[in-house]
Motif scaffolding. Structure first.
Motif, PDB file in Angstrom:
ATOM      1  N   GLU A   1      31.651  44.531  32.520  1.00 24.55           N
ATOM      2  CA  GLU A   1      30.754  44.828  33.641  1.00 24.55           C
ATOM      3  C   GLU A   1      31.364  44.443  34.986  1.00 24.55           C
ATOM      4  OE1 GLU A   1      27.035  42.965  32.786  1.00 24.55           O
ATOM      5  OE2 GLU A   1      26.266  44.677  31.656  1.00 24.55           O
ATOM      6  N   LYS A   2      32.058  43.305  35.026  1.00 21.39           N
ATOM      7  CA  LYS A   2      32.656  42.843  36.279  1.00 21.39           C
ATOM      8  C   LYS A   2      34.081  43.366  36.467  1.00 21.39           C
ATOM      9  CE  LYS A   2      29.888  38.620  36.442  1.00 21.39           C
ATOM     10  NZ  LYS A   2      29.898  37.140  36.531  1.00 21.39           N
ATOM     11  N   LYS A   3      34.624  44.026  35.444  1.00 23.43           N
ATOM     12  CA  LYS A   3      35.972  44.613  35.467  1.00 23.43           C
ATOM     13  C   LYS A   3      37.067  43.565  35.661  1.00 23.43           C
ATOM     14  CE  LYS A   3      34.411  49.108  37.150  1.00 23.43           C
ATOM     15  NZ  LYS A   3      34.573  50.165  38.165  1.00 23.43           N
ATOM     16  N   ARG A   4      36.712  42.298  35.537  1.00 18.00           N
ATOM     17  CA  ARG A   4      37.677  41.210  35.690  1.00 18.00           C
ATOM     18  C   ARG A   4      37.346  40.112  34.688  1.00 18.00           C
ATOM     19  NH1 ARG A   4      38.925  40.420  42.123  1.00 18.00           N
ATOM     20  NH2 ARG A   4      38.793  42.612  42.737  1.00 18.00           N
ATOM     21  N   ALA A   5      38.271  39.195  34.520  1.00 20.24           N
ATOM     22  CA  ALA A   5      38.029  38.042  33.661  1.00 20.24           C
ATOM     23  C   ALA A   5      36.893  37.202  34.236  1.00 20.24           C
ATOM     24  CB  ALA A   5      39.295  37.211  33.540  1.00 20.24           C
ATOM     25  N   THR A   6      36.188  36.495  33.361  1.00 18.73           N
ATOM     26  CA  THR A   6      35.046  35.696  33.803  1.00 18.73           C
ATOM     27  C   THR A   6      35.302  34.193  33.700  1.00 18.73           C
ATOM     28  OG1 THR A   6      34.114  35.925  31.575  1.00 18.73           O
ATOM     29  CG2 THR A   6      33.351  37.480  33.265  1.00 18.73           C
ATOM     30  N   TYR A   7      36.443  33.818  33.141  1.00 19.62           N
ATOM     31  CA  TYR A   7      36.801  32.395  33.052  1.00 19.62           C
ATOM     32  C   TYR A   7      38.309  32.274  32.871  1.00 19.62           C
ATOM     33  CZ  TYR A   7      36.876  33.398  28.006  1.00 19.62           C
ATOM     34  OH  TYR A   7      37.145  33.951  26.765  1.00 19.62           O
ATOM     35  N   ILE A   8      38.817  31.076  33.055  1.00 24.28           N
ATOM     36  CA  ILE A   8      40.232  30.772  32.842  1.00 24.28           C
ATOM     37  C   ILE A   8      40.305  29.700  31.762  1.00 24.28           C
ATOM     38  CG2 ILE A   8      42.355  29.833  33.850  1.00 24.28           C
ATOM     39  CD1 ILE A   8      41.220  30.772  36.600  1.00 24.28           C
ATOM     40  N   ARG A   9      40.987  30.011  30.659  1.00 23.97           N
ATOM     41  CA  ARG A   9      41.119  29.036  29.581  1.00 23.97           C
ATOM     42  C   ARG A   9      42.580  28.623  29.419  1.00 23.97           C
ATOM     43  NH1 ARG A   9      39.733  29.506  23.086  1.00 23.97           N
ATOM     44  NH2 ARG A   9      39.831  27.269  22.694  1.00 23.97           N
TER      45      ARG A   9
ATOM     46  N   GLY B   1      42.709  42.696  33.674  1.00 25.86           N
ATOM     47  CA  GLY B   1      42.325  41.373  33.203  1.00 25.86           C
ATOM     48  C   GLY B   1      43.342  40.324  33.575  1.00 25.86           C
ATOM     49  N   ALA B   2      44.623  40.625  33.339  1.00 25.87           N
ATOM     50  CA  ALA B   2      45.682  39.661  33.624  1.00 25.87           C
ATOM     51  C   ALA B   2      45.802  39.374  35.117  1.00 25.87           C
ATOM     52  CB  ALA B   2      47.014  40.185  33.088  1.00 25.87           C
ATOM     53  N   VAL B   3      45.765  40.419  35.938  1.00 25.94           N
ATOM     54  CA  VAL B   3      45.894  40.245  37.389  1.00 25.94           C
ATOM     55  C   VAL B   3      44.720  39.441  37.943  1.00 25.94           C
ATOM     56  CG1 VAL B   3      45.855  41.467  39.607  1.00 25.94           C
ATOM     57  CG2 VAL B   3      47.383  42.241  37.777  1.00 25.94           C
ATOM     58  N   SER B   4      43.520  39.688  37.427  1.00 28.90           N
ATOM     59  CA  SER B   4      42.353  38.959  37.924  1.00 28.90           C
ATOM     60  C   SER B   4      42.479  37.463  37.659  1.00 28.90           C
ATOM     61  CB  SER B   4      41.070  39.512  37.298  1.00 28.90           C
ATOM     62  OG  SER B   4      40.986  39.228  35.914  1.00 28.90           O
ATOM     63  N   ILE B   5      43.090  37.082  36.538  1.00 30.68           N
ATOM     64  CA  ILE B   5      43.291  35.661  36.226  1.00 30.68           C
ATOM     65  C   ILE B   5      44.359  35.055  37.132  1.00 30.68           C
ATOM     66  CG2 ILE B   5      44.126  34.057  34.459  1.00 30.68           C
ATOM     67  CD1 ILE B   5      42.757  35.867  32.378  1.00 30.68           C
ATOM     68  N   LEU B   6      45.467  35.758  37.305  1.00 28.11           N
ATOM     69  CA  LEU B   6      46.536  35.245  38.164  1.00 28.11           C
ATOM     70  C   LEU B   6      46.089  35.153  39.615  1.00 28.11           C
ATOM     71  CD1 LEU B   6      49.619  37.116  36.636  1.00 28.11           C
ATOM     72  CD2 LEU B   6      48.970  34.720  36.319  1.00 28.11           C
ATOM     73  N   ASP B   7      45.271  36.105  40.039  1.00 26.28           N
ATOM     74  CA  ASP B   7      44.743  36.072  41.397  1.00 26.28           C
ATOM     75  C   ASP B   7      43.820  34.865  41.586  1.00 26.28           C
ATOM     76  OD1 ASP B   7      44.403  37.447  44.034  1.00 26.28           O
ATOM     77  OD2 ASP B   7      42.315  37.556  43.388  1.00 26.28           O
ATOM     78  N   ALA B   8      42.980  34.598  40.589  1.00 29.94           N
ATOM     79  CA  ALA B   8      42.072  33.454  40.668  1.00 29.94           C
ATOM     80  C   ALA B   8      42.827  32.131  40.654  1.00 29.94           C
ATOM     81  CB  ALA B   8      41.071  33.501  39.515  1.00 29.94           C
ATOM     82  N   LEU B   9      44.059  32.145  40.132  1.00 31.07           N
ATOM     83  CA  LEU B   9      44.898  30.945  40.115  1.00 31.07           C
ATOM     84  C   LEU B   9      45.823  30.870  41.335  1.00 31.07           C
ATOM     85  CD1 LEU B   9      45.772  30.796  36.310  1.00 31.07           C
ATOM     86  CD2 LEU B   9      44.468  29.089  37.593  1.00 31.07           C
ATOM     87  N   PHE B  10      45.629  31.783  42.292  1.00 30.13           N
ATOM     88  CA  PHE B  10      46.351  31.776  43.564  1.00 30.13           C
ATOM     89  C   PHE B  10      47.866  31.938  43.395  1.00 30.13           C
ATOM     90  CE2 PHE B  10      42.478  29.254  44.077  1.00 30.13           C
ATOM     91  CZ  PHE B  10      41.858  29.938  45.117  1.00 30.13           C
TER      92      PHE B  10
END
Length: 401
Positions: A324-332, A85-94
């Motif tokens: 289901e997506k195994k990753r975060a679905t939003y950034i808050r 979860g944490a990595v998916s958020i940091l990855d989405a934030l580049f």
């Protein structure tokens, strides 16, 4: 602008965390430091001592530029799901790098071990099943199985080492461009229960225990803004958040639930629902309750997470839908300074995840559905009208500046 991520709980933010922030900036040359922070409950299944808004404020004062929320479905989970979860958020934030604290201090050992786990996944899982059939806990079986498949580079009995390993593994599995880095922890160990007499770095565990015992003078072990924030919260809301305060609610829940209902709660497996139902009748405190339920197979941490899921009424079905997506679905975003705000502006049109500052836009998201329930449960120990006011603030509060 180079962004570097860290994964935190700040329960509460203390001098060791300040050292990590400072060393991360020094080692990575970060222009923008982004912290993904657990919301109301922590990875080990404990209520955070103060709410996320107070902890986010501590983080900004401690040198973090942007604090974003790690939602409950990832925060109150095994190390593997927590990391994903944490990595998916940091990855989405580049983020270009992720820098974690560890007992080991050498990132190459984490990379080597993570690749071994991925390459030998099936054999490792078979070994885990073998040891668990002998009655061992998952954590013990995991470590022994890793040794059996040829690992000897990393001591995964240490809590920050195991989290760091899963951060690196998640980076590889998500095919992220993030580069891992680590800072060696100094002085205090994660589980240290007493405050050191000759040093100003203490574990969060010992600081919480000191505060919960009725003493409030922890100024030596935390930055001044943390101390002020803790004092203000205690004065305003009259309590810390800990399991002793939530135990009456937990007891009510378990006493009034049928065994079949308990069986549907996330992480409840292998008949543990019967032990929970039996032990709660006679337990007079949370510690006594968990002591009566604990077995070699069910560790204290796993039981705490189960109790948290009972408290928040999070079911297996809801958790499966959230994952289901195994990753975060939003950034808050929870808090940001000018650097964090400027960075967020540069990435918001490029990121694959929605950046949410008003939760009404994610009301039907299965991840937020659980996060909302967790927040409502977290606030329930506050006296009225503070309880209602805190709930209103959760939904109305914009990111702190």
């Amino acid at each position: 602008m180079k962004a570097v991520g860290i994964v935190v709980e700040y329960n509460p933010f203390h001098n060791g965390h300040l050292y990590h922030v400072q060393q991360t900036r020094k080692k990575t040359k970060a222009d923008c430091l982004i912290a993904v922070m657990s919301s109301s409950f922590t990875q080990r299944g404990e209520p955070a001592i103060v709410p996320k808004w107070e902890r986010a404020r501590m983080a900004l004062a401690g040198g973090v530029d942007l604090v974003v929320e790690l939602p409950y479905p990832f925060a109150v989970q095994t190390a593997e799901r927590f990391a994903h979860g944490a990595v998916s958020i940091l990855d989405a934030l580049f983020c270009e790098q992720l820098c974690f604290g560890s007992e080991h201090g050498d990132v190459e050992a984490f990379i080597q071990t993570a690749r071994l786990l991925i390459d030998e996944k099936e054999r490792h899982n078979e070994k885990i099943k073998h040891y668990m059939h002998q009655g061992m806990s998952y954590a013990k079986a995991y470590a022994l199985a890793l040794y059996d498949i040829g690992h000897d580079a990393l001591d995964i009995s240490q809590p920050n080492n195991i989290l760091g390993l899963h951060y690196v593994k998640a980076i590889i599995e998500q095919q992220s461009d993030i580069k891992p880095e680590t800072i060696q922890r100094i002085v205090a160990h994660y589980h240290d229960a007493s405050l050191p007499a000759n040093d100003d770095i203490a574990s969060a565990t010992s600081i919480r225990r000191f505060l919960q015992s009725g003493y409030e003078d922890v100024a030596r072990y935390v930055p001044h803004p943390t101390f002020e924030t803790l004092q203000t919260y205690r004065h305003t809301y009259t309590t810390w958040h800990d399991w002793d305060k939530y135990f009456p609610v937990l007891k009510y829940r378990l006493l009034t639930m049928e065994v079949d209902d308990i069986r549907q709660i996330a992480e409840v497996e292998e008949g543990i629902e019967h032990r929970l139902k039996k032990a709660i009748v006679h337990a007079t405190s949370f510690h006594d309750f968990l002591s009566a339920v604990k077995t070699k197979r069910y560790t204290w941490t796993r039981l705490q997470r189960i109790c948290t899921h009972v408290l928040t009424n999070v079911t297996k079905k809801e958790m499966a839908k959230a994952h289901e997506k195994k990753r975060a679905t939003y950034i808050r975003p929870l808090a940001m300074n000018e650097t964090g705000r400027a960075y967020l502006q540069t990435v918001k049109k490029k990121t694959t995840l929605p950046i949410v500052t008003n939760v009404k836009h994610i009301q039907h998201d299965p991840v937020y559905h659980i996060e909302k329930k967790a927040t409502q449960a977290y606030m329930c120990i506050l006296p009225e009208p503070l309880w209602t006011e805190a709930l209103r603030n959760e939904y109305a509060t914009p990111p702190l500046r």
